[in-house]
Motif scaffolding. Structure first.
Motif, short mmCIF file in Angstrom:
data_model
loop_
_atom_site.label_atom_id
_atom_site.label_comp_id
_atom_site.label_asym_id
_atom_site.label_seq_id
_atom_site.Cartn_x
_atom_site.Cartn_y
_atom_site.Cartn_z
N TYR A 37 0.83 -1.21 0.00
CA TYR A 37 0.00 0.00 0.00
C TYR A 37 0.86 1.26 0.00
CZ TYR A 37 -3.72 -3.27 0.98
OH TYR A 37 -4.60 -4.32 0.89
N SER A 38 2.12 1.11 -0.36
CA SER A 38 3.03 2.25 -0.38
C SER A 38 3.07 2.87 -1.78
CB SER A 38 4.44 1.81 0.02
OG SER A 38 5.04 1.09 -1.04
N ASP A 39 3.83 3.93 -1.89
CA ASP A 39 4.03 4.57 -3.19
C ASP A 39 5.30 4.08 -3.87
OD1 ASP A 39 1.71 6.11 -3.02
OD2 ASP A 39 2.72 7.70 -1.90
N LYS A 40 5.90 3.03 -3.33
CA LYS A 40 7.12 2.49 -3.93
C LYS A 40 6.83 1.95 -5.33
CE LYS A 40 8.16 -0.27 -0.45
NZ LYS A 40 8.87 -1.28 0.35
N THR A 41 7.83 1.98 -6.18
CA THR A 41 7.67 1.43 -7.53
C THR A 41 7.62 -0.09 -7.45
OG1 THR A 41 10.07 1.39 -7.89
CG2 THR A 41 8.88 3.37 -8.60
N ILE A 42 7.09 -0.70 -8.50
CA ILE A 42 7.00 -2.16 -8.53
C ILE A 42 8.39 -2.74 -8.78
CG2 ILE A 42 4.59 -2.14 -9.26
CD1 ILE A 42 5.59 -2.78 -12.11
N PRO A 43 8.60 -4.00 -8.40
CA PRO A 43 9.91 -4.63 -8.65
C PRO A 43 10.22 -4.69 -10.14
CG PRO A 43 8.62 -5.91 -7.08
CD PRO A 43 7.70 -4.86 -7.65
N GLU A 44 11.50 -4.66 -10.44
CA GLU A 44 11.99 -4.75 -11.82
C GLU A 44 12.92 -5.95 -11.93
OE1 GLU A 44 13.91 -1.06 -12.74
OE2 GLU A 44 12.06 0.09 -12.63
N PRO A 45 13.23 -6.39 -13.17
CA PRO A 45 14.18 -7.49 -13.31
C PRO A 45 15.48 -7.20 -12.54
CG PRO A 45 13.11 -7.08 -15.39
CD PRO A 45 12.66 -5.97 -14.46
N GLY A 46 15.95 -8.24 -11.86
CA GLY A 46 17.14 -8.10 -11.02
C GLY A 46 16.78 -7.98 -9.55
N TYR A 47 15.56 -7.57 -9.25
CA TYR A 47 15.11 -7.43 -7.86
C TYR A 47 15.04 -8.81 -7.20
CZ TYR A 47 12.08 -6.48 -3.87
OH TYR A 47 11.56 -6.40 -2.60
N ARG A 48 15.37 -8.87 -5.92
CA ARG A 48 15.26 -10.11 -5.15
C ARG A 48 14.31 -9.84 -3.98
NH1 ARG A 48 19.28 -14.02 -5.90
NH2 ARG A 48 20.83 -13.41 -7.45
N PRO A 49 13.23 -10.63 -3.88
CA PRO A 49 12.36 -10.47 -2.71
C PRO A 49 13.12 -10.86 -1.45
CG PRO A 49 11.71 -12.39 -3.98
CD PRO A 49 12.80 -11.71 -4.75
N LEU A 50 12.57 -10.50 -0.31
CA LEU A 50 13.21 -10.85 0.96
C LEU A 50 12.70 -12.18 1.46
CD1 LEU A 50 13.12 -7.39 2.78
CD2 LEU A 50 15.03 -8.45 1.56
N ASP A 51 13.59 -12.94 2.08
CA ASP A 51 13.24 -14.15 2.81
C ASP A 51 13.22 -13.78 4.28
OD1 ASP A 51 13.07 -15.94 0.70
OD2 ASP A 51 15.15 -16.62 0.89
N TYR A 52 12.21 -14.27 5.00
CA TYR A 52 12.09 -14.01 6.43
C TYR A 52 12.35 -15.30 7.19
CZ TYR A 52 10.20 -9.67 4.76
OH TYR A 52 10.05 -8.46 4.12
N VAL A 53 13.16 -15.21 8.23
CA VAL A 53 13.65 -16.39 8.94
C VAL A 53 13.45 -16.19 10.44
CG1 VAL A 53 15.72 -17.77 9.40
CG2 VAL A 53 15.41 -16.71 7.17
N GLN A 54 13.09 -17.27 11.13
CA GLN A 54 13.03 -17.21 12.59
C GLN A 54 14.21 -18.00 13.15
OE1 GLN A 54 10.50 -19.58 15.49
NE2 GLN A 54 9.36 -17.63 15.39
N VAL A 55 15.10 -17.30 13.86
CA VAL A 55 16.19 -17.94 14.58
C VAL A 55 15.67 -18.16 16.01
CG1 VAL A 55 18.57 -17.70 15.40
CG2 VAL A 55 17.92 -16.81 13.14
N LYS A 56 15.44 -19.41 16.34
CA LYS A 56 14.75 -19.74 17.61
C LYS A 56 15.43 -19.12 18.83
CE LYS A 56 11.97 -23.51 16.24
NZ LYS A 56 10.80 -22.83 15.84
#
Length: 136
Positions: A37-56
């Protein structure tokens, strides 16, 4: 602008057997979905989404929703398709499909920032004030 962004594995990408829907165990090409819901631009080629990890060892439910760390994904966007509804029948202004290829990198884990809570996080002023009272 409200955007529904889907990160999708390109056809014939490896590790298909690791991509199962949790509730049915059916295979899927979907890697991740994002409601933006932000005004950020959409991802483009080369973009990497984030992985979210739980370190117990680092998990604290008072601080973390689920994930304790994040990093850049091994999936890289190769092409993007954007669909814009002609008639506003959905809550999204754009539906974005980002096709990705598996391109592993050595990405360092970073600590998640603390939760950011504001009045706008609540449905009404009373809920916000109740939450504030629990923190005192």
């Amino acid at each position: 602008m409200a955007k529904y962004i889907i990160f999708q594995a390109d056809e014939d990408e490896p590790f298909w057997e690791d991509r199962m829907l949790q509730h049915t165990q059916a295979l899927t090409g979907m890697l991740q979905e994002v409601w933006d819901y932000s005004d950020k631009t959409i991802p483009e080629p080369g973009y990497r989404p984030l992985d979210y990890v739980q370190v117990k060892e680092d998990y604290n439910p008072e601080i973390h929703a689920h994930s304790t760390h994040y990093r850049q994904s091994n999936w890289e966007v190769t092409r993007v398709e954007v669909y814009t509804p002609e008639i506003p029948v959905t809550k999204f202004d754009q539906i974005v499909i980002c096709y990705c290829r598996y391109n592993p990198i050595n990405s360092e884990l970073k600590l998640m920032p603390g939760r950011q809570i504001s009045k706008e996080s609540f449905d009404n002023k009373e809920q916000y004030e109740e939450w504030l009272a629990t923190k005192q």
